[in-house]
Design a protein around this motif. Structure first.
Motif, PDB file in Angstrom:
ATOM      1  N   LEU A 195       0.844  -1.187   0.000  1.00 28.76           N
ATOM      2  CA  LEU A 195       0.000   0.000   0.000  1.00 28.76           C
ATOM      3  C   LEU A 195       0.883   1.242   0.000  1.00 28.76           C
ATOM      4  N   GLN A 246       0.632   5.446   0.119  1.00 35.45           N
ATOM      5  CA  GLN A 246      -0.211   6.610   0.370  1.00 35.45           C
ATOM      6  C   GLN A 246       0.069   7.673  -0.692  1.00 35.45           C
ATOM      7  N   ASP A 256      -7.183   9.509   1.428  1.00 34.26           N
ATOM      8  CA  ASP A 256      -8.119   8.435   1.092  1.00 34.26           C
ATOM      9  C   ASP A 256      -7.858   7.804  -0.269  1.00 34.26           C
ATOM     10  N   LEU A 275      -5.528   5.772  -2.608  1.00 34.33           N
ATOM     11  CA  LEU A 275      -4.474   4.810  -2.304  1.00 34.33           C
ATOM     12  C   LEU A 275      -3.954   4.103  -3.551  1.00 34.33           C
ATOM     13  N   THR A 315      -6.359  -1.642   3.554  1.00 34.16           N
ATOM     14  CA  THR A 315      -6.984  -0.321   3.470  1.00 34.16           C
ATOM     15  C   THR A 315      -7.887   0.001   4.659  1.00 34.16           C
ATOM     16  N   TRP A 373      -7.064   2.932  -5.670  1.00 31.87           N
ATOM     17  CA  TRP A 373      -8.387   2.970  -5.035  1.00 31.87           C
ATOM     18  C   TRP A 373      -8.829   4.431  -5.028  1.00 31.87           C
TER      19      TRP A 373
END
Length: 184
Positions: free
Chosen positions: A3, A5, A10, A12, A39, A111
């Motif tokens: 993941l 940032q 929010d 991703l 997430t 995302w």
């Protein structure tokens, strides 16, 4: 899966683990449990979409004002510059955008939560773009933020394409941020 940032908390970037050898590669493109663990989101995808576009095609910046869609997007052939703009009025990042290259080489996914406008510019000869959505397409609620709104100021990599971007009539008629319907 890894993941990453972005400048917008929010929004991703997800990097799947890719296992490759001389025969090709294997990767798990989506796993609900892994997505939830990484997430903290428990989403229900209801629709998968696939588009193919030629170099220089710019699609977006689209959103649905009702039946807002969260999207998990990726490219399986070619490359695009993918952009999301925060249209949540109460958000500290309202009106800000983030962009990332998605390609068949980097296998990255993004995302994009509900409440964002989304679009992409094809930077390869062509691109196959896949996305999962959390709500169904509802054309009566679809809106378009103008791709080149100077208030938002997306830095599209137009130097990577030959000439001006190819736009649909809907995208040419998009509205600037000041005139768009936005989310509470």
């Amino acid at each position: 899966m890894n993941l990453i940032q972005t400048a917008i908390p929010d929004l991703l970037i997800l990097e799947p683990k890719v296992f490759g050898d001389a025969r090709g590669f294997f990767m798990e493109s989506y796993n609900a449990r892994t997505f939830r663990e990484l997430t903290g989101l428990d989403v229900d995808f209801v629709q998968d979409n696939h588009s193919r576009s030629a170099k220089g095609v710019l699609r977006g910046l689209h959103y649905q004002i009702q039946q807002a869609q969260g999207k998990l997007v990726r490219v399986v052939r070619g490359s695009v510059f993918d952009v999301a703009v925060d249209l949540r009025k109460a958000s500290p990042t309202f009106g800000l955008w983030a962009g990332v290259e998605l390609s068949e080489e980097n296998q990255r996914q993004v995302w994009i939560p509900p409440g964002f406008a989304h679009g992409f510019l094809v930077t390869s000869d062509s691109a196959d773009f896949l996305y999962k959505t959390t709500d169904y397409y509802a054309p009566q609620h679809e809106r378009c933020l103008l791709w080149n709104d100077p208030v938002v100021g997306v830095a599209w990599p137009l130097a990577q394409i030959d000439g001006a971007p190819q736009l649909s009539a809907k995208d040419v008629a998009g509205k600037g941020l000041a005139d768009c319907e936005v989310f509470a």
